[in-house]
Enzyme design. Structure first.
Site, PDB file in Angstrom:
ATOM      1  N   ASN A 163     -10.719  16.495  47.230  1.00 41.08           N
ATOM      2  CA  ASN A 163     -11.381  17.772  47.485  1.00 41.08           C
ATOM      3  C   ASN A 163     -11.963  18.408  46.227  1.00 41.08           C
ATOM      4  OD1 ASN A 163     -10.620  17.670  50.297  1.00 41.08           O
ATOM      5  ND2 ASN A 163      -8.564  18.299  49.671  1.00 41.08           N
ATOM      6  N   ARG A 164     -12.229  17.585  45.226  1.00 46.82           N
ATOM      7  CA  ARG A 164     -12.805  18.031  43.959  1.00 46.82           C
ATOM      8  C   ARG A 164     -11.895  19.007  43.198  1.00 46.82           C
ATOM      9  NH1 ARG A 164     -15.161  14.140  45.130  1.00 46.82           N
ATOM     10  NH2 ARG A 164     -17.416  13.777  45.095  1.00 46.82           N
TER      11      ARG A 164
END
Length: 214
Positions: free
Chosen positions: A191-192
């Site tokens: 999810n970065r």
């Protein structure tokens, strides 16, 4: 224009938590370096990008090979009269960066570069293959040449000149020691929400550690 917006990857191979890292960043670099080497997937683990500020005011980055590291810093070798050598002479503040895609890791090192002692450069140059030694003599790095043939003819001339002779290190070729002032470790996460831990050198030569938002 080619649209690359769908080039996406989820990073899920590891994590970087404060509870699992040492106080000294060189120890963590050593651990990561050998983990990447053992994991595989990176042909030259010691390949790094060296970024400098050129005499024209523009930053420039290029890939070179790390040849040594210890508690004193990171060593690479090049032509002192090259574009990067002239940039370092004017501004020794440089950046080294490693991208180890196989383990979704980056290391970014800010530091100051200074020439290694002549004996250090001599010893490393002596360990190189003869072809690499002659290449250093044949090439006036970063200067304009007429064509490929000019370089090959110069190399051929030097091969004859130094046949059965010791090949000396040219005075314009040698090492740089980069003494770090900050080292950032980047570990890809889902999810970065990547893990970023930065070590900053303090006045008493200890390291302060802090987490950065991804």
């Amino acid at each position: 224009m080619k649209d690359l917006s769908n080039y996406r990857k989820s990073y899920e191979k590891s994590e970087l938590l404060e509870s699992m890292i040492p106080e000294d960043p060189i120890n963590l670099f050593h651990k990561w370096f050998h983990e990447v080497q053992d994991f595989g997937g990176v042909e030259e683990v010691n390949a790094m990008t060296v970024s400098t500020i050129g005499l024209d005011g523009f930053p420039k980055a290029r890939v070179v090979l790390l040849k040594k590291y210890d508690e004193n810093g990171f060593v690479f070798y090049t032509n002192y009269e090259s574009e990067k050598g002239k940039a370092i002479a004017a501004n020794p503040n440089i950046c080294l960066s490693f991208f180890w895609h196989s383990m979704e890791r980056q290391v970014i090192i800010k530091g100051t570069a200074q020439r290694t002692a002549d004996t250090v450069s001599d010893n490393y140059f002596a360990s190189r293959p003869d072809g690499s030694k002659l290449g250093a003599l044949a090439s006036h790095q970063s200067e304009v040449v007429a064509d490929r043939n000019e370089l090959e003819q110069q190399l051929k001339k030097l091969e004859g000149q130094y046949a059965d002779k010791e090949i000396p290190r040219p005075a314009y070729w040698g090492g740089y020691l980069v003494t770090p002032v900050a080292i950032e470790f980047w570990q890809g996460r889902p999810n970065r929400l990547h893990d970023r831990i930065r070590y900053s050198l303090q006045e008493d030569f200890s390291w302060a550690m802090e987490r950065l938002a991804p």
